[in-house]
Design a protein around this motif. Sequence first.
Motif, PDB file in Angstrom:
ATOM      1  N   TRP A 106       0.816  -1.227   0.000  1.00  0.00           N
ATOM      2  CA  TRP A 106       0.000   0.000   0.000  1.00  0.00           C
ATOM      3  C   TRP A 106       0.841   1.265   0.000  1.00  0.00           C
ATOM      4  N   LYS A 107       2.116   1.144   0.314  1.00  0.00           N
ATOM      5  CA  LYS A 107       2.984   2.320   0.463  1.00  0.00           C
ATOM      6  C   LYS A 107       2.357   3.273   1.498  1.00  0.00           C
ATOM      7  N   MET A 108       2.443   4.587   1.318  1.00  0.00           N
ATOM      8  CA  MET A 108       1.934   5.516   2.344  1.00  0.00           C
ATOM      9  C   MET A 108       0.523   5.954   1.967  1.00  0.00           C
ATOM     10  N   GLY A 132      14.431  -3.152   1.323  1.00  0.00           N
ATOM     11  CA  GLY A 132      15.175  -2.590   0.190  1.00  0.00           C
ATOM     12  C   GLY A 132      14.323  -2.194  -0.990  1.00  0.00           C
ATOM     13  N   HIS A 133      13.070  -1.806  -0.731  1.00  0.00           N
ATOM     14  CA  HIS A 133      12.258  -1.299  -1.844  1.00  0.00           C
ATOM     15  C   HIS A 133      13.002  -0.135  -2.507  1.00  0.00           C
ATOM     16  N   SER A 134      12.845   0.025  -3.800  1.00  0.00           N
ATOM     17  CA  SER A 134      13.614   1.069  -4.507  1.00  0.00           C
ATOM     18  C   SER A 134      13.309   2.463  -3.958  1.00  0.00           C
ATOM     19  N   TYR A 142      11.692  -8.692  -8.091  1.00  0.00           N
ATOM     20  CA  TYR A 142      12.381  -7.942  -9.141  1.00  0.00           C
ATOM     21  C   TYR A 142      11.465  -6.821  -9.608  1.00  0.00           C
ATOM     22  N   GLU A 143      11.891  -5.583  -9.336  1.00  0.00           N
ATOM     23  CA  GLU A 143      11.091  -4.425  -9.711  1.00  0.00           C
ATOM     24  C   GLU A 143      11.936  -3.441 -10.516  1.00  0.00           C
ATOM     25  N   PRO A 144      11.818  -3.447 -11.831  1.00  0.00           N
ATOM     26  CA  PRO A 144      12.530  -2.427 -12.607  1.00  0.00           C
ATOM     27  C   PRO A 144      11.981  -1.059 -12.209  1.00  0.00           C
ATOM     28  N   ILE A 161       7.777   1.189 -12.045  1.00  0.00           N
ATOM     29  CA  ILE A 161       7.015   1.343 -10.799  1.00  0.00           C
ATOM     30  C   ILE A 161       6.139   2.586 -10.854  1.00  0.00           C
ATOM     31  N   GLY A 162       4.841   2.368 -10.760  1.00  0.00           N
ATOM     32  CA  GLY A 162       3.889   3.473 -10.700  1.00  0.00           C
ATOM     33  C   GLY A 162       3.834   4.307 -11.962  1.00  0.00           C
ATOM     34  N   THR A 163       4.388   3.799 -13.046  1.00  0.00           N
ATOM     35  CA  THR A 163       4.461   4.580 -14.277  1.00  0.00           C
ATOM     36  C   THR A 163       3.446   4.118 -15.309  1.00  0.00           C
ATOM     37  N   GLY A 182       5.901  -3.886 -10.694  1.00  0.00           N
ATOM     38  CA  GLY A 182       5.995  -2.718 -11.585  1.00  0.00           C
ATOM     39  C   GLY A 182       4.778  -2.678 -12.482  1.00  0.00           C
ATOM     40  N   SER A 183       3.770  -1.897 -12.037  1.00  0.00           N
ATOM     41  CA  SER A 183       2.530  -1.734 -12.805  1.00  0.00           C
ATOM     42  C   SER A 183       1.812  -3.054 -13.088  1.00  0.00           C
ATOM     43  N   VAL A 184       1.881  -3.978 -12.134  1.00  0.00           N
ATOM     44  CA  VAL A 184       1.083  -5.209 -12.257  1.00  0.00           C
ATOM     45  C   VAL A 184      -0.367  -4.862 -11.952  1.00  0.00           C
ATOM     46  N   VAL A 187       2.748  -5.659  -5.705  1.00  0.00           N
ATOM     47  CA  VAL A 187       1.860  -4.751  -6.418  1.00  0.00           C
ATOM     48  C   VAL A 187       1.587  -3.501  -5.591  1.00  0.00           C
ATOM     49  N   GLY A 188       1.763  -2.350  -6.200  1.00  0.00           N
ATOM     50  CA  GLY A 188       1.467  -1.096  -5.525  1.00  0.00           C
ATOM     51  C   GLY A 188       0.052  -0.621  -5.837  1.00  0.00           C
ATOM     52  N   GLY A 189      -0.064   0.232  -6.849  1.00  0.00           N
ATOM     53  CA  GLY A 189      -1.335   0.883  -7.185  1.00  0.00           C
ATOM     54  C   GLY A 189      -2.536  -0.055  -7.274  1.00  0.00           C
ATOM     55  N   ALA A 190      -2.359  -1.187  -7.926  1.00  0.00           N
ATOM     56  CA  ALA A 190      -3.500  -2.095  -8.137  1.00  0.00           C
ATOM     57  C   ALA A 190      -3.817  -2.945  -6.908  1.00  0.00           C
TER      58      ALA A 190
HETATM   59  O1  G3H Z   1       5.898  -2.332  -4.262  1.00  0.00           O
HETATM   60  C1  G3H Z   1       5.299  -2.228  -5.332  1.00  0.00           C
HETATM   61  C2  G3H Z   1       5.945  -1.675  -6.489  1.00  0.00           C
HETATM   62  O2  G3H Z   1       6.679  -0.536  -6.180  1.00  0.00           O
HETATM   63  C3  G3H Z   1       5.094  -1.554  -7.691  1.00  0.00           C
HETATM   64  O3  G3H Z   1       4.218  -0.446  -7.633  1.00  0.00           O
HETATM   65  P1  G3H Z   1       3.125  -0.258  -8.799  1.00  0.00           P
HETATM   66  O4  G3H Z   1       2.384  -1.571  -8.874  1.00  0.00           O
HETATM   67  O5  G3H Z   1       2.269   0.871  -8.347  1.00  0.00           O
HETATM   68  O6  G3H Z   1       3.887   0.003 -10.053  1.00  0.00           O
END
Ligand code: G3H
Length: 252
Positions: A10-12, A94-96, A166-168, A172-174, A212-214, A233-236
């Motif tokens: 979920w990040k912040m 170690g998230h980017s 593995y997250e290029p 990410i979020g793009t 990365g944008s999954v 997965v972040g956004g989704a």
């Molecule tokens: O931790 C999740 C990743 O940073 C991917 O984020 P995203 O799915 O929003 O691109």
Amino acid sequence: MRKKVIAGNWKMNKVLSEAEKFVATTKDNIPTSDKVESVICAPFPYLAALVERAKGSDVKIAAQNMHYEANGAFTGEVSPVMLKDIGVTYVVIGHSERRELFAETDETVNKKVHAAFNNALTPIICVGETLEQRESNETMSVVELQVKKALEGLSDAQVHEVIIAYEPIWAIGTGKTASTEQANEVCTHIRGIVSEFVSSDAAEAVRIQYGGSVKPANVDELLSQSDIDGALVGGASLEADSFLKLVEAGAK
Ligand SMILES: O=C[C@H](O)COP(=O)(O)O
């Protein structure tokens, strides 16, 4: 057969009521399957409440970071002992975004991985290259160094339990997803590194996620690849419906 891991980071984001509602909905609707594990990586203030909410279900709760020391004068930090004490079972390391914005290094990542194992936490170790590194054909060497440093000093048995994401960074979020071939190529390379530097058994066991944008629309194709064992997965992952679709894809 490696069990897939779908982790929502979920990040912040979210307030407590939203976080609790999400876990309640997920708990009630999560597919029962021995093919997939589902993990929610939530902000620190919600972890204890979400561990309670998730009890009796297959939903696991993860922290998004932690310090490597057990306790001490580290104002603002959270220790692995604290996470274990409240029932957290996974931790993202170690998230980017931590590497880029909070000066996380390969050394601190390695210390945190050891601290996770010392406290019965499963580490989800993030690696990945920048766009610039990809364009200069450095992807494989960058990832190799990150993986080797992260796993330094672990036992073979510990490496069996590790999850590598593995997250290029450029994906990410793009909205830009690595092609399934690009994603699998790097995940295969990571498995090869584990085989060469740890053991072939550990390489066979270690689970490697792509991140990365999954989203529900691309997850099936990514999960069908030979060396992709799940997704970070972040956004989704912010809406329960979407997260559940991702877990359902892992359960197929
Ligand atoms: O931790 C999740 C990743 O940073 C991917 O984020 P995203 O799915 O929003 O691109």
